[in-house]
Design a protein around this motif. Structure first.
Motif, PDB file in Angstrom:
ATOM      1  N   ASP A   1      45.232   3.048   9.663  1.00 31.93           N
ATOM      2  CA  ASP A   1      45.261   2.621  11.061  1.00 31.93           C
ATOM      3  C   ASP A   1      44.148   1.627  11.388  1.00 31.93           C
ATOM      4  O   ASP A   1      44.382   0.588  12.008  1.00 31.93           O
ATOM      5  CB  ASP A   1      45.158   3.830  11.997  1.00 31.93           C
ATOM      6  CG  ASP A   1      46.437   4.648  12.044  1.00 31.93           C
ATOM      7  OD1 ASP A   1      47.518   4.073  11.784  1.00 31.93           O
ATOM      8  OD2 ASP A   1      46.368   5.850  12.330  1.00 31.93           O
ATOM      9  N   GLY A   2      42.926   1.961  10.995  1.00 28.74           N
ATOM     10  CA  GLY A   2      41.792   1.096  11.319  1.00 28.74           C
ATOM     11  C   GLY A   2      41.886  -0.256  10.657  1.00 28.74           C
ATOM     12  O   GLY A   2      41.639  -1.299  11.284  1.00 28.74           O
TER      13      GLY A   2
ATOM     14  N   PHE B   1      44.419  -2.339  12.326  1.00 32.82           N
ATOM     15  CA  PHE B   1      43.900  -2.877  13.582  1.00 32.82           C
ATOM     16  C   PHE B   1      43.054  -4.119  13.326  1.00 32.82           C
ATOM     17  O   PHE B   1      43.219  -5.150  13.982  1.00 32.82           O
ATOM     18  CB  PHE B   1      43.070  -1.812  14.298  1.00 32.82           C
ATOM     19  CG  PHE B   1      42.437  -2.298  15.563  1.00 32.82           C
ATOM     20  CD1 PHE B   1      43.161  -2.354  16.746  1.00 32.82           C
ATOM     21  CD2 PHE B   1      41.121  -2.720  15.571  1.00 32.82           C
ATOM     22  CE1 PHE B   1      42.576  -2.817  17.913  1.00 32.82           C
ATOM     23  CE2 PHE B   1      40.526  -3.184  16.732  1.00 32.82           C
ATOM     24  CZ  PHE B   1      41.262  -3.239  17.912  1.00 32.82           C
TER      25      PHE B   1
ATOM     26  N   VAL C   1      39.624   3.067  14.288  1.00 32.72           N
ATOM     27  CA  VAL C   1      39.274   1.709  14.684  1.00 32.72           C
ATOM     28  C   VAL C   1      37.769   1.480  14.543  1.00 32.72           C
ATOM     29  O   VAL C   1      37.326   0.469  13.985  1.00 32.72           O
ATOM     30  CB  VAL C   1      39.735   1.446  16.133  1.00 32.72           C
ATOM     31  CG1 VAL C   1      39.085   0.192  16.702  1.00 32.72           C
ATOM     32  CG2 VAL C   1      41.253   1.335  16.187  1.00 32.72           C
TER      33      VAL C   1
ATOM     34  N   ILE D   1      38.392  -2.807  23.636  1.00 33.78           N
ATOM     35  CA  ILE D   1      39.525  -2.191  22.951  1.00 33.78           C
ATOM     36  C   ILE D   1      39.909  -0.901  23.661  1.00 33.78           C
ATOM     37  O   ILE D   1      39.067  -0.009  23.836  1.00 33.78           O
ATOM     38  CB  ILE D   1      39.178  -1.852  21.484  1.00 33.78           C
ATOM     39  CG1 ILE D   1      38.705  -3.092  20.730  1.00 33.78           C
ATOM     40  CG2 ILE D   1      40.373  -1.219  20.789  1.00 33.78           C
ATOM     41  CD1 ILE D   1      38.060  -2.766  19.394  1.00 33.78           C
TER      42      ILE D   1
ATOM     43  N   THR E   1      41.818   2.429  23.137  1.00 37.13           N
ATOM     44  CA  THR E   1      42.467   3.305  22.157  1.00 37.13           C
ATOM     45  C   THR E   1      43.022   4.561  22.814  1.00 37.13           C
ATOM     46  O   THR E   1      43.482   5.474  22.121  1.00 37.13           O
ATOM     47  CB  THR E   1      41.494   3.732  21.038  1.00 37.13           C
ATOM     48  OG1 THR E   1      40.513   4.641  21.579  1.00 37.13           O
ATOM     49  CG2 THR E   1      40.796   2.531  20.426  1.00 37.13           C
TER      50      THR E   1
ATOM     51  N   ILE F   1      45.737  -0.763  21.693  1.00 39.13           N
ATOM     52  CA  ILE F   1      46.532  -0.288  20.558  1.00 39.13           C
ATOM     53  C   ILE F   1      47.907   0.185  21.010  1.00 39.13           C
ATOM     54  O   ILE F   1      48.794   0.378  20.181  1.00 39.13           O
ATOM     55  CB  ILE F   1      45.811   0.831  19.781  1.00 39.13           C
ATOM     56  CG1 ILE F   1      45.733   2.123  20.605  1.00 39.13           C
ATOM     57  CG2 ILE F   1      44.437   0.390  19.324  1.00 39.13           C
ATOM     58  CD1 ILE F   1      45.350   3.334  19.774  1.00 39.13           C
TER      59      ILE F   1
ATOM     60  N   MET G   1      49.050  -4.156  15.087  1.00 42.03           N
ATOM     61  CA  MET G   1      48.383  -3.058  14.380  1.00 42.03           C
ATOM     62  C   MET G   1      49.408  -2.185  13.671  1.00 42.03           C
ATOM     63  O   MET G   1      49.235  -1.806  12.508  1.00 42.03           O
ATOM     64  CB  MET G   1      47.566  -2.219  15.358  1.00 42.03           C
ATOM     65  CG  MET G   1      46.944  -0.971  14.756  1.00 42.03           C
ATOM     66  SD  MET G   1      46.093   0.024  16.001  1.00 42.03           S
ATOM     67  CE  MET G   1      45.618   1.454  15.025  1.00 42.03           C
TER      68      MET G   1
END
Length: 279
Positions: A109-110, A113, A141, A191, A193, A220, A246
């Motif tokens: 995931d990170g 991103f 992230v 950001i 999240t 996200i 992402m």
């Protein structure tokens, strides 16, 4: 037309529920594009059945799977081999079954991103970044941004969760939720999240009046593609980066492990998946 044979490579996504997942759409798009003999299928799996299903698909010859809510922590526990990213996250979203039978896992995931940000030409080294939220997505992230030598700050409605995240990461500053909007002037990137602004979730008014003119804003959340935060940022003339990229970038590593091809994220794929969000 793509033809699947008895030699097909098979992967899956496991979740409960699973109907919302766009992963089958994008992975099967790549399979079609590269004329790969394979398939990627959704499997609705209850939490109490997760370990049994993992062993079953492994025994059935699947190459691996993605896992989504609520299985990411359970997937981490079932792994024989994990990388440093997964150890930091204490969860995984991508599993593959090695030739020696071991279950390997990581969290993409990170990195997905970060790849999405870089796709827009954004540089991250030494950038001051404010992250809204302190959950699993924020953890992924933040960890990847730290690897890029970015300077992160965390704000969350529950202060203790933000404090725990900073402690676990061994880096970052904490800003109280009540004051983050007034602190925006010091940041290069904002950001979100959290689920704030997600379709079907609570509405939220984002205050960007203290933002610098060169602040970049990203979310996200990708349903809707233009979230309340991104709309507010565009109305202020700020650069925005939507969250769909992402989703697409985080899928690449798994596809490469299962099907042997490193796929690309391009306009055609983005629009194909985006069109499904309108239905």
């Amino acid at each position: 037309m793509q033809i699947i044979t008895g030699k097909a490579k098979i992967a899956a996504v496991l979740g409960w529920p699973i109907e919302h997942s766009r992963s089958p759409l994008l992975h099967n798009f790549w399979l079609q594009r590269h004329l790969i003999d394979g398939a990627y299928i959704p499997l609705a799996v209850k939490a109490e059945d997760f370990n049994t299903v993992i062993q079953s698909i492994k025994a059935a010859g699947f190459k691996g799977c993605n896992v989504t809510i609520p299985h990411k922590e359970a997937a981490y526990q079932c792994c024989d081999v994990v990388d440093e990213t997964a150890r930091k996250m204490r969860s995984v979203n991508t599993l593959w079954f090695a030739d020696d039978g071991k279950i390997c896992g990581t969290s993409t995931d990170g990195d997905g991103f970060v790849a999405n940000l870089k796709d827009t030409g954004l540089t991250l080294t030494n950038k001051k970044i404010l992250i809204l939220g302190a959950g699993g997505a924020a953890r992924s992230v933040a960890y990847s941004l730290i690897q890029e030598n970015a300077q992160i700050s965390i704000t969350n409605r529950t202060l203790q969760r933000a404090e725990q995240l900073v402690q676990d990461l061994g880096a970052g500053q904490i800003i109280k939720w009540q004051s983050w909007a007034k602190e925006l002037g010091q940041f290069d990137l904002l950001i979100n999240t959290t689920s704030l602004g997600m379709e079907g979730k609570e509405d939220f008014q984002f205050d960007l009046q203290h933002a610098r003119a060169d602040l970049v804003v990203t979310d996200i959340v990708y349903v809707p593609r233009m979230t309340p935060l991104l709309i507010a940022a565009q109305q202020k003339g700020l650069k925005t980066i939507e969250g769909l990229g992402m989703l697409l970038h985080q899928a690449r590593l798994g596809f490469s492990k299962w099907f042997g091809v490193d796929p690309s994220v391009d306009h055609e794929l983005t629009e194909f998946v985006a069109n499904s969000l309108k239905k």
